[in-house]
Design a protein around this motif. Structure first.
Motif, PDB file in Angstrom:
ATOM      1  N   SER A 175      11.142  36.939  18.204  1.00 22.85           N
ATOM      2  CA  SER A 175      12.352  36.368  19.037  1.00 22.85           C
ATOM      3  C   SER A 175      12.422  36.635  19.749  1.00 22.85           C
ATOM      4  CB  SER A 175      13.982  36.691  17.867  1.00 22.85           C
ATOM      5  OG  SER A 175      13.744  35.705  16.774  1.00 22.85           O
ATOM      6  N   THR A 186      18.825  26.674  19.603  1.00 25.44           N
ATOM      7  CA  THR A 186      18.909  27.897  18.524  1.00 25.44           C
ATOM      8  C   THR A 186      20.256  27.748  18.408  1.00 25.44           C
ATOM      9  OG1 THR A 186      16.478  28.045  18.559  1.00 25.44           O
ATOM     10  CG2 THR A 186      18.000  29.841  17.624  1.00 25.44           C
ATOM     11  N   VAL A 187      20.680  27.835  19.551  1.00 25.47           N
ATOM     12  CA  VAL A 187      22.224  28.245  19.541  1.00 25.47           C
ATOM     13  C   VAL A 187      23.635  27.440  18.347  1.00 25.47           C
ATOM     14  CG1 VAL A 187      24.073  28.881  20.903  1.00 25.47           C
ATOM     15  CG2 VAL A 187      22.016  29.834  21.703  1.00 25.47           C
ATOM     16  N   SER A 220      22.366  25.393  16.343  1.00 21.20           N
ATOM     17  CA  SER A 220      22.125  25.015  15.115  1.00 21.20           C
ATOM     18  C   SER A 220      22.187  26.590  14.201  1.00 21.20           C
ATOM     19  CB  SER A 220      20.215  26.015  15.052  1.00 21.20           C
ATOM     20  OG  SER A 220      19.740  24.472  15.536  1.00 21.20           O
ATOM     21  N   ALA A 221      22.633  27.844  15.441  1.00 21.21           N
ATOM     22  CA  ALA A 221      23.392  29.250  14.816  1.00 21.21           C
ATOM     23  C   ALA A 221      25.254  28.556  14.334  1.00 21.21           C
ATOM     24  CB  ALA A 221      22.952  29.906  15.399  1.00 21.21           C
ATOM     25  N   GLU A 236      25.269  26.547  10.900  1.00 19.70           N
ATOM     26  CA  GLU A 236      25.179  27.692  10.143  1.00 19.70           C
ATOM     27  C   GLU A 236      26.411  27.676   9.431  1.00 19.70           C
ATOM     28  OE1 GLU A 236      22.014  31.195   9.503  1.00 19.70           O
ATOM     29  OE2 GLU A 236      20.761  29.023  10.467  1.00 19.70           O
ATOM     30  N   ARG A 249      19.304  26.409   7.072  1.00 23.75           N
ATOM     31  CA  ARG A 249      18.856  28.403   8.065  1.00 23.75           C
ATOM     32  C   ARG A 249      18.346  28.085   9.059  1.00 23.75           C
ATOM     33  NH1 ARG A 249      20.428  33.137   5.692  1.00 23.75           N
ATOM     34  NH2 ARG A 249      22.276  33.510   5.676  1.00 23.75           N
ATOM     35  N   PHE A 250      17.568  28.746   9.758  1.00 26.89           N
ATOM     36  CA  PHE A 250      16.199  28.667   9.889  1.00 26.89           C
ATOM     37  C   PHE A 250      14.700  28.514   9.330  1.00 26.89           C
ATOM     38  CE2 PHE A 250      12.118  31.109  11.579  1.00 26.89           C
ATOM     39  CZ  PHE A 250      11.735  29.903  13.021  1.00 26.89           C
ATOM     40  N   SER A 308      17.617  33.232   9.060  1.00 34.87           N
ATOM     41  CA  SER A 308      19.271  33.038   9.915  1.00 34.87           C
ATOM     42  C   SER A 308      18.170  33.058  11.508  1.00 34.87           C
ATOM     43  CB  SER A 308      20.875  33.875   9.962  1.00 34.87           C
ATOM     44  OG  SER A 308      21.576  33.129  10.956  1.00 34.87           O
ATOM     45  N   HIS A 309      19.211  31.879  11.860  1.00 38.71           N
ATOM     46  CA  HIS A 309      19.328  31.443  13.616  1.00 38.71           C
ATOM     47  C   HIS A 309      19.722  32.562  14.660  1.00 38.71           C
ATOM     48  CE1 HIS A 309      18.570  27.620  12.096  1.00 38.71           C
ATOM     49  NE2 HIS A 309      18.122  26.855  13.245  1.00 38.71           N
ATOM     50  N   TRP A 310      21.306  33.020  13.656  1.00 39.96           N
ATOM     51  CA  TRP A 310      21.133  34.335  14.741  1.00 39.96           C
ATOM     52  C   TRP A 310      20.554  35.117  15.356  1.00 39.96           C
ATOM     53  CZ3 TRP A 310      25.870  32.953  17.145  1.00 39.96           C
ATOM     54  CH2 TRP A 310      26.538  31.901  16.324  1.00 39.96           C
ATOM     55  N   VAL A 344      18.969  34.290  18.144  1.00 40.20           N
ATOM     56  CA  VAL A 344      19.710  33.523  19.646  1.00 40.20           C
ATOM     57  C   VAL A 344      20.176  35.505  19.994  1.00 40.20           C
ATOM     58  CG1 VAL A 344      22.048  33.877  20.825  1.00 40.20           C
ATOM     59  CG2 VAL A 344      21.183  31.675  18.312  1.00 40.20           C
TER      60      VAL A 344
END
Length: 321
Positions: free
Chosen positions: A238, A262-263, A265-266, A269, A275-276, A283-285, A288
């Motif tokens: 990432s 992605t933001v 999707s985060a 969650e 989740r990713f 997680s997507h976090w 980001v």
């Protein structure tokens, strides 16, 4: 440097860059030799670049090269970084097709048959990657690609992981058009990863198709069985992708769209969204946060350098010889 005649005689160059993985490298080379024996109608070579190993790798490569039935070029690159090592390997390669294989991978015995089949179909002017399976089922299912669908990269799909750098091929003419790998990216470099993804984006900008095929199989023995190791790699990828997005912000703005998704999707969650990676519970976090950190790192490098360094210019000159 190899002559043009020598290049024409060699169908493909397997390129393996290594550092302190002597046992895995041995298995990798043996699998390449087996694939070449299985498809002896084409001439292949192996270019191995040692990127500063301290575990006996140079001696092992020398012994293997002396006993191997295939032509093996052993190069040493003391400057750290996977992208640096790959540029050195390309400068030594004589094949019409370049095959990038990681040192912890093993090639399927039918690899060359599959590759020649795709090349015979007139699909030469592409970057093509094949399937990547787990070499050991005890390893966590990460850095693999098991899709059975042949497809080409579009801007609706993030290029990261579409074709994996541990199983990537291209004609030499494609490499000449795209140029050397950006040595700021990749393992051992300041931006940690994404040297292969950057290459795909640059190819796309030139109108060169990027294709995934479900054959041309390699088996990845990545050895990661602890969740912490996967999370670290997830963050590194990432980080590199964030730098990649900023690098190509003007010429490939579609990458920014993926960051925005992605933001979204985060935040999703938080309200029970997917989740990713549901299997590994990633997680997507982190994507980001690390994207943003990678972008900031790229700004710092850009300000410090302002222009391609002498190493990248030298790689460009060597590739065109």
């Amino acid at each position: 440097m190899p002559t043009s005649a020598a290049r024409e005689e060699t169908f493909a160059s397997f390129i393996v860059c290594t550092r302190n993985r002597v046992e895995a490298l041995d298995a990798c080379i043996r699998s390449i030799e087996a694939a070449c024996r299985s498809h002896a109608t084409v001439r292949c070579e192996l270019v191995v670049v040692d990127n500063g190993s301290t575990d006996g790798t140079p001696d092992r490569i020398s012994r293997i090269a002396a006993a191997s039935p295939m032509a093996i070029t052993h190069a040493v690159e003391t400057r750290p970084g996977l992208a640096v090592a790959r540029n050195t390997a390309m400068a030594h390669a004589r094949g019409r097709i370049l095959i990038f294989i990681d040192d912890d991978c093993e090639v399927d015995v039918g690899y060359l048959r599959d590759l020649e089949h795709h090349c015979a179909g007139g699909g030469g002017g592409v970057i093509r990657g094949g399937r990547v399976e787990l070499g050991n089922p005890a390893d966590l299912p990460f850095t693999i690609k098991r899709s059975n669908v042949r497809e080409r990269l579009t801007h609706e799909v993030h290029p990261g992981g579409f074709v994996l750098g541990c199983n990537m091929t291209m004609h030499r003419e494609v490499a000449l058009r795209v140029g050397p790998f950006d040595e700021r990216f990749g393992a051992g470099a300041p931006l940690l990863s994404a040297e292969d993804t950057d290459y795909l984006v640059r190819a796309d900008r030139l109108g060169i198709p990027v294709e995934y095929v479900p054959d041309m199989v390699v088996f990845h023995h990545h050895g990661r069985r602890a969740r912490a190791a996967i999370e670290t790699l997830h963050c590194n990828y990432s980080f590199g992708n964030g730098a990649l997005c900023l690098k190509h912000l003007r010429t490939a703005p579609w990458l920014l769209r993926h960051f925005c998704w992605t933001v979204r999707s985060a935040f999703g969650e938080i309200f029970g969204g997917a989740r990713f990676d549901p299997v590994l519970h990633l997680s997507h976090w982190p994507i980001v946060f690390m994207n943003l950190l990678g972008a900031l790192k790229f700004v710092g490098l850009f300000v410090a350098e302002r222009s391609p360094g002498p190493a990248e210019q030298r790689a460009e000159e060597q590739l065109h010889r």
